[in-house]
Design a protein around this motif. Structure first.
Motif, PDB file in Angstrom:
ATOM      1  N   THR A  63       1.410  10.959 -10.007  1.00 56.00           N
ATOM      2  CA  THR A  63       0.160  11.638 -10.333  1.00 56.00           C
ATOM      3  C   THR A  63       0.161  13.102  -9.921  1.00 56.00           C
ATOM      4  OG1 THR A  63      -1.041   9.559 -10.081  1.00 56.00           O
ATOM      5  CG2 THR A  63      -2.345  11.562  -9.995  1.00 56.00           C
ATOM      6  N   PHE A  64       0.671  13.408  -8.737  1.00 55.45           N
ATOM      7  CA  PHE A  64       0.488  14.732  -8.179  1.00 55.45           C
ATOM      8  C   PHE A  64       1.733  15.619  -8.148  1.00 55.45           C
ATOM      9  CE2 PHE A  64      -2.726  12.029  -6.081  1.00 55.45           C
ATOM     10  CZ  PHE A  64      -3.856  12.616  -6.629  1.00 55.45           C
ATOM     11  N   VAL A  65       2.933  15.042  -8.280  1.00 50.51           N
ATOM     12  CA  VAL A  65       4.140  15.862  -8.156  1.00 50.51           C
ATOM     13  C   VAL A  65       4.875  15.965  -9.489  1.00 50.51           C
ATOM     14  CG1 VAL A  65       6.338  16.180  -6.946  1.00 50.51           C
ATOM     15  CG2 VAL A  65       4.359  15.298  -5.704  1.00 50.51           C
ATOM     16  N   SER A  66       5.433  14.860  -9.962  1.00 51.79           N
ATOM     17  CA  SER A  66       6.245  14.914 -11.172  1.00 51.79           C
ATOM     18  C   SER A  66       6.354  13.523 -11.787  1.00 51.79           C
ATOM     19  CB  SER A  66       7.640  15.435 -10.826  1.00 51.79           C
ATOM     20  OG  SER A  66       8.426  15.577 -11.983  1.00 51.79           O
ATOM     21  N   ARG A  67       6.586  13.465 -13.068  1.00 51.80           N
ATOM     22  CA  ARG A  67       6.760  12.183 -13.759  1.00 51.80           C
ATOM     23  C   ARG A  67       8.055  11.518 -13.301  1.00 51.80           C
ATOM     24  NH1 ARG A  67       2.015  11.300 -15.171  1.00 51.80           N
ATOM     25  NH2 ARG A  67       1.084  12.666 -16.670  1.00 51.80           N
ATOM     26  N   LEU A  68       8.016  10.201 -13.192  1.00 49.12           N
ATOM     27  CA  LEU A  68       9.201   9.442 -12.822  1.00 49.12           C
ATOM     28  C   LEU A  68      10.011   9.030 -14.052  1.00 49.12           C
ATOM     29  CD1 LEU A  68       7.644   7.189 -10.047  1.00 49.12           C
ATOM     30  CD2 LEU A  68       9.276   9.037  -9.722  1.00 49.12           C
ATOM     31  N   ASN A  69       9.395   9.099 -15.240  1.00 50.36           N
ATOM     32  CA  ASN A  69      10.051   8.733 -16.505  1.00 50.36           C
ATOM     33  C   ASN A  69      10.650   7.332 -16.463  1.00 50.36           C
ATOM     34  OD1 ASN A  69       9.408  11.227 -17.702  1.00 50.36           O
ATOM     35  ND2 ASN A  69      11.200  12.173 -16.755  1.00 50.36           N
ATOM     36  N   TRP A  99       0.997  -1.261 -13.513  1.00 48.53           N
ATOM     37  CA  TRP A  99      -0.129  -0.362 -13.264  1.00 48.53           C
ATOM     38  C   TRP A  99       0.235   1.107 -13.390  1.00 48.53           C
ATOM     39  CZ3 TRP A  99       0.922   2.744  -9.110  1.00 48.53           C
ATOM     40  CH2 TRP A  99       1.868   2.272  -8.190  1.00 48.53           C
ATOM     41  N   LEU A 100       1.533   1.425 -13.375  1.00 49.22           N
ATOM     42  CA  LEU A 100       1.944   2.824 -13.368  1.00 49.22           C
ATOM     43  C   LEU A 100       1.665   3.519 -14.700  1.00 49.22           C
ATOM     44  CD1 LEU A 100       3.186   4.935 -11.539  1.00 49.22           C
ATOM     45  CD2 LEU A 100       5.435   4.276 -12.385  1.00 49.22           C
ATOM     46  N   SER A 101       1.629   2.752 -15.796  1.00 44.68           N
ATOM     47  CA  SER A 101       1.430   3.366 -17.110  1.00 44.68           C
ATOM     48  C   SER A 101       0.042   3.979 -17.267  1.00 44.68           C
ATOM     49  CB  SER A 101       1.674   2.338 -18.216  1.00 44.68           C
ATOM     50  OG  SER A 101       0.736   1.287 -18.103  1.00 44.68           O
ATOM     51  N   HIS A 102      -0.926   3.501 -16.516  1.00 42.27           N
ATOM     52  CA  HIS A 102      -2.286   4.036 -16.630  1.00 42.27           C
ATOM     53  C   HIS A 102      -2.818   4.546 -15.295  1.00 42.27           C
ATOM     54  CE1 HIS A 102      -2.558  -0.342 -15.956  1.00 42.27           C
ATOM     55  NE2 HIS A 102      -3.537  -0.033 -15.161  1.00 42.27           N
ATOM     56  N   LEU A 142       0.838  -1.199   0.000  1.00 41.52           N
ATOM     57  CA  LEU A 142       0.000   0.000   0.000  1.00 41.52           C
ATOM     58  C   LEU A 142       0.877   1.255   0.000  1.00 41.52           C
ATOM     59  CD1 LEU A 142      -2.811   1.364   0.298  1.00 41.52           C
ATOM     60  CD2 LEU A 142      -2.564   1.059   2.759  1.00 41.52           C
ATOM     61  N   LEU A 143       1.925   1.241   0.814  1.00 39.11           N
ATOM     62  CA  LEU A 143       2.846   2.375   0.855  1.00 39.11           C
ATOM     63  C   LEU A 143       3.504   2.604  -0.506  1.00 39.11           C
ATOM     64  CD1 LEU A 143       4.519   1.900   4.345  1.00 39.11           C
ATOM     65  CD2 LEU A 143       3.250   3.905   3.581  1.00 39.11           C
ATOM     66  N   VAL A 144       3.913   1.520  -1.174  1.00 38.84           N
ATOM     67  CA  VAL A 144       4.541   1.653  -2.492  1.00 38.84           C
ATOM     68  C   VAL A 144       3.563   2.274  -3.483  1.00 38.84           C
ATOM     69  CG1 VAL A 144       5.426   0.360  -4.482  1.00 38.84           C
ATOM     70  CG2 VAL A 144       6.234  -0.171  -2.188  1.00 38.84           C
ATOM     71  N   MET A 145       2.306   1.808  -3.455  1.00 34.88           N
ATOM     72  CA  MET A 145       1.310   2.374  -4.371  1.00 34.88           C
ATOM     73  C   MET A 145       1.118   3.868  -4.116  1.00 34.88           C
ATOM     74  SD  MET A 145      -1.791  -0.237  -5.117  1.00 34.88           S
ATOM     75  CE  MET A 145      -2.015  -0.856  -3.472  1.00 34.88           C
ATOM     76  N   VAL A 146       1.040   4.244  -2.855  1.00 37.00           N
ATOM     77  CA  VAL A 146       0.832   5.658  -2.523  1.00 37.00           C
ATOM     78  C   VAL A 146       2.064   6.479  -2.895  1.00 37.00           C
ATOM     79  CG1 VAL A 146       0.497   7.291  -0.631  1.00 37.00           C
ATOM     80  CG2 VAL A 146      -0.858   5.202  -0.722  1.00 37.00           C
ATOM     81  N   ILE A 147       3.243   5.975  -2.581  1.00 35.12           N
ATOM     82  CA  ILE A 147       4.471   6.734  -2.857  1.00 35.12           C
ATOM     83  C   ILE A 147       4.674   6.893  -4.365  1.00 35.12           C
ATOM     84  CG2 ILE A 147       6.995   6.701  -2.691  1.00 35.12           C
ATOM     85  CD1 ILE A 147       6.572   5.148   0.019  1.00 35.12           C
ATOM     86  N   VAL A 148       4.711   5.789  -5.081  1.00 35.39           N
ATOM     87  CA  VAL A 148       5.008   5.838  -6.513  1.00 35.39           C
ATOM     88  C   VAL A 148       3.846   6.461  -7.292  1.00 35.39           C
ATOM     89  CG1 VAL A 148       5.524   4.446  -8.557  1.00 35.39           C
ATOM     90  CG2 VAL A 148       6.595   3.885  -6.380  1.00 35.39           C
ATOM     91  N   GLY A 149       2.637   5.956  -7.053  1.00 35.96           N
ATOM     92  CA  GLY A 149       1.479   6.458  -7.782  1.00 35.96           C
ATOM     93  C   GLY A 149       1.160   7.899  -7.444  1.00 35.96           C
ATOM     94  N   GLY A 150       1.240   8.244  -6.169  1.00 40.60           N
ATOM     95  CA  GLY A 150       0.953   9.615  -5.755  1.00 40.60           C
ATOM     96  C   GLY A 150       1.981  10.599  -6.284  1.00 40.60           C
TER      97      GLY A 150
END
Length: 194
Positions: free
Chosen positions: A94-100, A110-113, A83-91
């Motif tokens: 989505t909300f700060v900057s692209r990870l490229n 799941w990160l691509s969509h 859950l933490l990984v989903m929030v950290i990576v996905g958040g």
């Protein structure tokens, strides 16, 4: 090309006016929050290792039920870490900057969509999974209710079950609202296209 499509075309190197730049730049204030979650995940790794050592040290002393409860505790820690990984990576994405990460062999599928809506549903499902593990542990320990030696009361078990059902209903509600929202957006796109 219409004026609407010109306004939506991203311009590389285009500078923003000061107020929009301040507002858009404020997203970076979330960075310390994500770093804090990374530190919290490190704490969960320590907790996992501690619980694993405890299980290993008592593997010959524990009953089958105690081993099962210890393993469920390990699974619980792993699910919270997921859950933490989903929030950290996905958040962050989505909300700060692209990870490229495009093309990186370890890029999560799941990160691509991912967007805020997908992230909400994934978080709801993860919370249901965590709640399910807690409820299963409760049910395993509920056998001791009649002896009075258990950690739970009948009322506690009932409330934990009700809360779990509310989590499930909330996730279903989020998914329905998301589907209705996506359907209305698709309908609007089709109307504009005609």
């Amino acid at each position: 090309m219409s004026a609407v499509s010109d306004a939506r075309t991203p311009l590389k190197g285009r500078s923003l006016r000061p107020v929009p730049m301040l507002i858009f730049g404020s997203r970076w204030l979330q960075l310390p929050l994500y770093v804090g979650l990374i530190i919290a995940q490190g704490v969960y790794v320590v907790l996992f290792l501690k619980e694993l050592w405890h299980l290993f040290a008592h593997s010959f002393d524990f009953s089958e039920q105690q081993i099962m409860l210890a393993v469920l505790g390990l699974i619980d820690v792993v699910m919270i870490s997921n859950l933490l990984v989903m929030v950290i990576v996905g958040g962050y994405e989505t909300f700060v900057s692209r990870l490229n990460l495009q093309g990186h062999p370890d890029e999560p599928e799941w990160l691509s969509h991912v967007n805020a809506s997908v992230l909400k549903i994934k978080l709801a499902m993860a919370i249901i999974g965590i709640s399910s593990i807690h409820l299963l542990r409760t049910f395993i320990e509920a056998g001791a209710l009649s002896s009075g030696k258990g950690n739970y009361t009948e009322t506690g078990v009932m409330w934990q079950t009700i809360i779990h059902c509310v989590f499930i209903l909330s996730a279903i509600g989020i998914a329905i609202v998301d589907k209705l929202s996506n359907d209305s957006i698709e309908g609007a796109k089709q109307q504009v296209g005609h």
